[in-house]
Write a protein that holds these residues in place. Structure first.
Motif, PDB file in Angstrom:
ATOM      1  N   ALA A  49       4.504  -8.428   6.566  1.00 29.86           N
ATOM      2  CA  ALA A  49       3.385  -8.229   5.643  1.00 29.86           C
ATOM      3  C   ALA A  49       2.084  -8.834   6.156  1.00 29.86           C
ATOM      4  O   ALA A  49       1.569  -9.802   5.599  1.00 29.86           O
ATOM      5  CB  ALA A  49       3.747  -8.836   4.286  1.00 29.86           C
ATOM      6  N   PRO A  50       1.534  -8.281   7.232  1.00 26.86           N
ATOM      7  CA  PRO A  50       0.289  -8.857   7.754  1.00 26.86           C
ATOM      8  C   PRO A  50      -0.920  -8.481   6.905  1.00 26.86           C
ATOM      9  O   PRO A  50      -0.943  -7.429   6.273  1.00 26.86           O
ATOM     10  CB  PRO A  50       0.173  -8.212   9.132  1.00 26.86           C
ATOM     11  CG  PRO A  50       0.851  -6.896   8.982  1.00 26.86           C
ATOM     12  CD  PRO A  50       1.969  -7.107   7.997  1.00 26.86           C
ATOM     13  N   SER A  51      -1.896  -9.353   6.900  1.00 29.66           N
ATOM     14  CA  SER A  51      -3.193  -9.032   6.301  1.00 29.66           C
ATOM     15  C   SER A  51      -4.050  -8.456   7.423  1.00 29.66           C
ATOM     16  O   SER A  51      -4.189  -9.095   8.462  1.00 29.66           O
ATOM     17  CB  SER A  51      -3.844 -10.289   5.748  1.00 29.66           C
ATOM     18  OG  SER A  51      -2.946 -10.951   4.886  1.00 29.66           O
ATOM     19  N   LEU A  57       6.857  -2.121   6.852  1.00 31.94           N
ATOM     20  CA  LEU A  57       5.546  -2.714   7.109  1.00 31.94           C
ATOM     21  C   LEU A  57       4.765  -2.689   5.800  1.00 31.94           C
ATOM     22  O   LEU A  57       4.689  -1.650   5.139  1.00 31.94           O
ATOM     23  CB  LEU A  57       4.801  -1.902   8.176  1.00 31.94           C
ATOM     24  CG  LEU A  57       3.345  -2.302   8.442  1.00 31.94           C
ATOM     25  CD1 LEU A  57       3.235  -3.737   8.933  1.00 31.94           C
ATOM     26  CD2 LEU A  57       2.706  -1.347   9.451  1.00 31.94           C
ATOM     27  N   ARG A  58       4.267  -3.834   5.424  1.00 34.70           N
ATOM     28  CA  ARG A  58       3.442  -3.889   4.223  1.00 34.70           C
ATOM     29  C   ARG A  58       2.067  -4.416   4.616  1.00 34.70           C
ATOM     30  O   ARG A  58       1.961  -5.514   5.152  1.00 34.70           O
ATOM     31  CB  ARG A  58       4.072  -4.816   3.181  1.00 34.70           C
ATOM     32  CG  ARG A  58       3.367  -4.749   1.836  1.00 34.70           C
ATOM     33  CD  ARG A  58       3.956  -5.746   0.882  1.00 34.70           C
ATOM     34  NE  ARG A  58       3.389  -7.066   1.069  1.00 34.70           N
ATOM     35  CZ  ARG A  58       3.977  -8.194   0.660  1.00 34.70           C
ATOM     36  NH1 ARG A  58       5.154  -8.159   0.072  1.00 34.70           N
ATOM     37  NH2 ARG A  58       3.383  -9.358   0.844  1.00 34.70           N
ATOM     38  N   ILE A  59       1.077  -3.615   4.384  1.00 34.68           N
ATOM     39  CA  ILE A  59      -0.286  -4.025   4.733  1.00 34.68           C
ATOM     40  C   ILE A  59      -0.880  -4.767   3.531  1.00 34.68           C
ATOM     41  O   ILE A  59      -1.115  -4.187   2.476  1.00 34.68           O
ATOM     42  CB  ILE A  59      -1.146  -2.782   5.080  1.00 34.68           C
ATOM     43  CG1 ILE A  59      -0.517  -1.978   6.241  1.00 34.68           C
ATOM     44  CG2 ILE A  59      -2.570  -3.186   5.403  1.00 34.68           C
ATOM     45  CD1 ILE A  59      -0.523  -2.671   7.579  1.00 34.68           C
ATOM     46  N   PRO A 103       0.754  -9.819  -6.123  1.00 35.92           N
ATOM     47  CA  PRO A 103       1.074  -8.552  -5.454  1.00 35.92           C
ATOM     48  C   PRO A 103       2.301  -8.664  -4.546  1.00 35.92           C
ATOM     49  O   PRO A 103       3.148  -7.772  -4.522  1.00 35.92           O
ATOM     50  CB  PRO A 103      -0.184  -8.251  -4.645  1.00 35.92           C
ATOM     51  CG  PRO A 103      -1.275  -8.893  -5.428  1.00 35.92           C
ATOM     52  CD  PRO A 103      -0.676 -10.153  -5.991  1.00 35.92           C
ATOM     53  N   SER A 104       2.397  -9.768  -3.834  1.00 42.98           N
ATOM     54  CA  SER A 104       3.519  -9.914  -2.907  1.00 42.98           C
ATOM     55  C   SER A 104       4.850  -9.913  -3.665  1.00 42.98           C
ATOM     56  O   SER A 104       5.815  -9.254  -3.257  1.00 42.98           O
ATOM     57  CB  SER A 104       3.360 -11.207  -2.102  1.00 42.98           C
ATOM     58  OG  SER A 104       4.436 -11.347  -1.211  1.00 42.98           O
ATOM     59  N   ALA A 105       4.891 -10.636  -4.785  1.00 39.47           N
ATOM     60  CA  ALA A 105       6.141 -10.683  -5.557  1.00 39.47           C
ATOM     61  C   ALA A 105       6.454  -9.312  -6.167  1.00 39.47           C
ATOM     62  O   ALA A 105       7.596  -8.839  -6.132  1.00 39.47           O
ATOM     63  CB  ALA A 105       6.037 -11.749  -6.647  1.00 39.47           C
TER      64      ALA A 105
END
Ligand code: GLU
Length: 449
Positions: free
Chosen positions: A8-10, A39-41, A188-190
């Protein structure tokens, strides 16, 4: 249940070696379990996120051979965060706050001055309806905090760190939403981890306290939806540090572009980072499946992993020596075939280095001045050259040994120098047929003059 991991990169910069390591470990974990790697942007920060970095992240993962099974973008999922936020609000788990950054800073300083931990004092919870109305009338919009439940200790069995325990009262209620309505990382991540069905959250140990908070967010969301709770497994890997033993600025900017520039193969970074900081030896393993099979969080140490460029170069050299012609053909000098690759490969540190050795074959080569005695010897060699046999080099050196009594360096070195212009280099037995009879004879004759 299928294992699902995520990276999950920013997209606020290019991937650095620490990010690459986290991505790789999530990939290995998913592949070993026959699961999915997502992949989570994390692009909720519209100001700092850039499309070029998103493109760069995808390209870097592709170059590293970390194939993804799906991609999500937080900026496309804002409605989901809104819905989760409303649920939490309805359940009394978020509350509005109005302190400015300066006020919070001052509070922290006062607490620290009194030897207290700098935790948010929940002053906003004491505001009355009239206070809220007055603030709203002044046009002051609140930011929002998640209200931690202080009643129960937070704990989990960490895949790397073992049993973890947190007293929620020792944590600040995290700000999850800014006054302008935009989202901070925490909620958001959760939400994504739940909705993407993430089973394993593997990330750096700088996220340990976030995990404590997010476990409560998970629990609150599951409870609000009357759903059975499925917490992911959590694992936090030790950070990557420079060989001097410190968090290094350089590592924070060291990424795929500079690896490529240095002639580092993706397989070398992968082989190094797969094992660095674990109890398994770092080995130049080019076969991805071998790394997948041996991946084991149980071997990860808690001490920081030390990244040393010399290790990377060493692994890279050993990987280059294993690369198949088909894998490198498009990067080799024009005309260089499989036999030449095999002859030259053992001498290389980088694939790019093939150019120098290939120019031995294509010429022109620069010859040293030979003493008279060697010139006579080389003339003899030109005459003795025979390409009708299987192994012209050994036939030649055997014939010359018998005819001249030379041996060792005196036998071999003038020949190598005359044929290649160099004192060292690829195995002559393999190289001579590639140089070819005509060119070889011409060089020997020229050297003999
Ligand atoms: N975007 C966050 C980061 O780069 C993701 C952390 C996580 O894995 O949840 O630190």
């Amino acid at each position: 249940m299928t294992t699902i991991t995520r990276f999950a990169p920013s997209p606020t910069g290019t991937l650095h070696v620490g990010n690459i390591r986290t991505a790789l470990h999530n990939w290995l974990l998913a592949r070993k379990a026959g699961g999915r790697f997502m992949l989570r942007i994390d692009d909720t920060d519209a100001e700092r996120s850039r499309e070029e970095y998103v493109t760069g992240i995808r390209a870097d993962l592709a170059w590293l051979g970390l194939d993804v099974d799906g991609e999500e973008r937080q900026s496309a999922r804002l409605a989901h965060y809104e819905a989760a936020f409303e649920l939490l609000r309805a359940n009394g788990r978020v509350y509005p706050c109005y302190e400015t950054a300066q006020e919070l800073d001052l509070k922290r300083k006062v607490q620290l001055g009194r030897g207290l931990p700098p935790i948010y004092d929940r002053a906003a919870l004491s505001l009355t309806d009239a206070d809220h109305a007055a603030l709203a009338a002044q046009g002051i919009a609140p930011h929002w905090r998640f209200k931690l439940d202080h009643a129960e200790a937070i704990g989990w069995e960490d895949g790397v760190r073992g049993p973890q325990k947190f007293d929620p009262a020792s944590l600040s209620d995290p700000v999850i939403r800014r006054a302008d309505g935009s989202w901070l990382y925490m909620l958001p991540s959760a939400v994504d981890d739940i909705e993407m069905g993430v089973t394993d959250v593997l990330r750096g140990e700088d996220h340990v306290s976030n995990t404590a908070v997010q476990i409560q967010i998970f629990t609150a969301l599951y409870a609000a939806q009357h759903k059975v709770q499925h917490l992911p497994r959590f694992a936090h890997e030790a950070l990557l540090i420079g060989k001097e033993g410190k968090l290094s600025k350089r590592l924070g900017s060291l990424g795929c572009d500079s690896f490529k520039e240095r002639g580092i193969e993706p397989e070398a970074i992968v082989a190094l980072l797969a094992r660095l900081g674990t109890s398994q030896p770092v080995e130049p393993i080019a076969e991805r499946q071998t790394l997948v099979n041996s991946f084991d969080l149980g071997t990860f140490g808690r001490a920081p992993a030390k990244f040393d460029d010399a290790d990377l170069d060493r692994v890279n050299t050993a990987i280059v020596h294993q690369l198949d012609f088909a894998a490198v053909a498009h990067r080799l000098p024009e005309g260089m075939g499989e036999e030449a690759w095999h002859a030259i490969r053992p001498n290389l540190e980088t694939v790019r280095g093939a150019q120098e050795y290939w120019s031995i074959v294509t010429g022109p080569v620069e010859l040293p001045e030979f003493p008279a005695e060697d010139r006579a010897y080389l003339a003899q060699a030109a005459a003795a050259l025979d390409f009708t046999v299987d192994d012209p080099w050994h036939a030649l050196t055997n014939a010359l040994k018998d005819a001249t009594g030379r041996k060792g360096k005196a036998l071999f070195l003038p020949l190598r120098q005359a044929l290649t212009g160099m004192d060292h280099g690829p195995d002559m037995g393999e190289l001579l047929p590639i140089i070819g009879e005509e060119v070889a004879r011409r060089r020997l004759v020229r050297a003999a003059q």
